[in-house]
Each structure stands twice: as C-alpha cells, then as structure tokens.
Design a protein around this motif. Structure first.
Motif, short mmCIF file in Angstrom:
data_model
loop_
_atom_site.label_atom_id
_atom_site.label_comp_id
_atom_site.label_asym_id
_atom_site.label_seq_id
_atom_site.Cartn_x
_atom_site.Cartn_y
_atom_site.Cartn_z
N LEU A 205 11.24 -17.76 41.85
CA LEU A 205 10.94 -17.29 40.50
C LEU A 205 10.01 -16.08 40.54
CD1 LEU A 205 11.20 -17.62 37.46
CD2 LEU A 205 9.42 -19.37 37.54
N SER A 206 9.02 -16.13 41.45
CA SER A 206 8.12 -14.99 41.61
C SER A 206 8.89 -13.75 42.05
CB SER A 206 7.04 -15.33 42.63
OG SER A 206 6.19 -14.23 42.85
N ALA A 207 9.82 -13.95 42.99
CA ALA A 207 10.63 -12.82 43.46
C ALA A 207 11.49 -12.25 42.34
CB ALA A 207 11.51 -13.27 44.63
N LEU A 208 12.03 -13.12 41.50
CA LEU A 208 12.83 -12.67 40.35
C LEU A 208 12.02 -11.80 39.41
CD1 LEU A 208 14.93 -15.76 39.20
CD2 LEU A 208 15.82 -13.53 39.90
N ILE A 209 10.82 -12.27 39.06
CA ILE A 209 10.00 -11.53 38.10
C ILE A 209 9.53 -10.21 38.70
CG2 ILE A 209 7.87 -11.59 36.75
CD1 ILE A 209 8.23 -14.65 36.58
N HIS A 210 9.08 -10.25 39.96
CA HIS A 210 8.65 -9.00 40.61
C HIS A 210 9.82 -8.02 40.74
CE1 HIS A 210 4.47 -9.68 41.59
NE2 HIS A 210 4.73 -10.86 42.10
N GLY A 211 11.01 -8.56 41.01
CA GLY A 211 12.19 -7.70 41.12
C GLY A 211 12.53 -7.06 39.78
N ALA A 212 12.41 -7.84 38.70
CA ALA A 212 12.68 -7.29 37.37
C ALA A 212 11.68 -6.20 37.02
CB ALA A 212 12.63 -8.42 36.33
N ILE A 213 10.43 -6.40 37.41
CA ILE A 213 9.40 -5.37 37.16
C ILE A 213 9.74 -4.10 37.95
CG2 ILE A 213 6.97 -4.76 37.53
CD1 ILE A 213 6.34 -7.77 37.17
N ALA A 214 10.15 -4.26 39.21
CA ALA A 214 10.48 -3.11 40.03
C ALA A 214 11.66 -2.34 39.46
CB ALA A 214 10.80 -3.57 41.47
N ILE A 215 12.69 -3.04 39.02
CA ILE A 215 13.84 -2.39 38.40
C ILE A 215 13.42 -1.65 37.14
CG2 ILE A 215 16.04 -2.81 37.21
CD1 ILE A 215 16.47 -5.14 39.20
N ASN A 216 12.49 -2.25 36.41
CA ASN A 216 12.02 -1.69 35.16
C ASN A 216 11.28 -0.36 35.36
OD1 ASN A 216 11.84 -1.88 32.35
ND2 ASN A 216 9.80 -2.79 32.42
N THR A 217 10.70 -0.18 36.54
CA THR A 217 9.92 1.02 36.80
C THR A 217 10.68 2.10 37.55
OG1 THR A 217 9.04 0.01 38.84
CG2 THR A 217 7.76 -0.29 36.81
N GLU A 218 11.94 1.80 37.89
CA GLU A 218 12.75 2.80 38.60
C GLU A 218 13.12 3.96 37.69
OE1 GLU A 218 16.10 0.78 40.21
OE2 GLU A 218 14.98 -0.09 41.88
#
Length: 218
Positions: A205-218
């Motif tokens: 779940l942590s990886a999912l949220i961090h991944g969504a944040i990273a995609i959001n900042t691309e």
C-alpha cells in the motif's frame, strides 16, 4: 421459532435477516467453498425452497453480507483517517488502513471471492443494488482520503483503492494457507513460511501511494 410463510413486509425482512445470520454463522466456522444453500437452510432451520423466496443463489446471500461488511469497514476507516495527526503522511495512513483491515476479518475472507464467485453467480438486479451501494460507500471514503491526503485527487485515489483490493484478493489467501499447504511448506525440502499479510500489505500500500505521488509529479 415457527417457520410459517412470512406474509407482511416486516415478517419477510425478519426471515431474510435470519437466512443471512445463518450464512454468517456457518462462515465463522467453515471455508466459503464448504458452504452450500442446503447447509444454510439447515442452519436456519428451514427448507432450501424457502431460501429461494429471498435469494436465488448462495452467492447472492454472501453478496449482501459483503456489502454490509464493506460499509462497516469503510466507516471505521474514515473514522480512523479523520483522527490522523497530520495530512499527507504516507506511513501513518498505511498503518491506519492495514490495522483497520485486520479488524474486519469477514470482509478479508470475502474479498477473494467477490469477482470469482459472488459477482459471477448473482442476478443482474442484485448486482445493480450492490454496485449502487458500493459507489455511494466509496464516494464517502474518497472524500475522506482527499481531505487527509490532498496530494492525490479522487481519480488517483480510485486507482489506489482498486489496486489495494486486487492485492488483498491475492495476498489474504496466500497468508492463510490450507493445512495441506502448511504441511508442504514445513517439509524439509521446502522449509518456507507462509506469506505474512500485515507487513506485506503495508509495504504494498505504501508503494502504491508513493508511486501515485511520483506519477503525479512527472
């Protein structure tokens, strides 16, 4: 009690609830695949024919149970999220989410059965009711998630929730293996522990949220 045919709406509602309670009682003792309509009828003290007055399949009974468990879980999660000490805290959010999940074992046991059994063997009418209620329930959760973690918008949280349920559907059965599988895992030539749900789910779940944040900042 007397199982004379229910005629009033209140009597019909009571009968329906008693069938659901019988199914829940069996589910606390048996695996999902071990429960049949015949077994539910015996537990409720009625005939199988009487069940068909309220549900057309075993899966429809469990779909209703799932819906109720889902509402209770989501409300509990929203309550915990609103008590978080800070916003945009991934570590605290994942801890709260997984801890709340583990307090709702019936839901965890039903999630793996949702798409492969309950939704496949329920009527269109029942599925429409189920989906409508589900969308209402998760809209409440989405609003709460955005309020405590505004770095992700509702659409991004929808993706996180969908991926989370997919993880649960696979991880929960792997973390709760059958006796035969446990014996195989203990064999000297295998010697492996079963998967551990809490730590793996927290990581995922942590990886999912961090991944969504990273995609959001691309």
């Amino acid at each position: 009690m007397s199982w004379a045919r229910a005629r009033s709406q209140s009597q019909k509602a009571a009968r329906r609830e008693e069938i659901l309670e019988a199914a829940q009682s069996l589910f606390s003792e048996l695996a999902y695949e071990e429960i049949s309509l015949n077994g539910i009828a015996r537990e409720a003290g009625i005939s199988k024919a009487n069940i068909y007055r309220y549900f057309s399949t075993r899966e429809e009974i469990f779909l209703v149970i799932y819906e109720a468990e889902q509402i209770v879980f989501v409300r509990a999660l929203i309550n915990r999220l609103q008590q978080m000490a800070s916003v945009d805290n991934v570590s605290e959010m994942t801890q709260v989410w997984v801890e709340t999940l583990l307090q709702h074992e019936t839901l965890l046991n039903l999630i793996p059965q949702l798409s492969i059994s309950m939704e496949r063997n329920s009527s269109v009418e029942q599925l429409i009711k189920f989906k409508k209620q589900g969308y209402t329930t998760y809209q409440e959760l989405l609003e709460s998630l955005v309020s405590v973690f505004p770095r992700l918008n509702q659409q991004q949280w929808i993706m996180v929730i969908q991926c989370t349920y997919s993880m649960i559907a696979g991880l929960w059965p792997l973390s709760n293996p059958s006796e035969n599988l446990l014996e195989a895992l203990r064999h000297p030539e295998v010697n492996q522990p079963p998967w551990e749900f809490e730590s793996t789910m927290t990581y995922g779940l942590s990886a999912l949220i961090h991944g969504a944040i990273a995609i959001n900042t691309e």
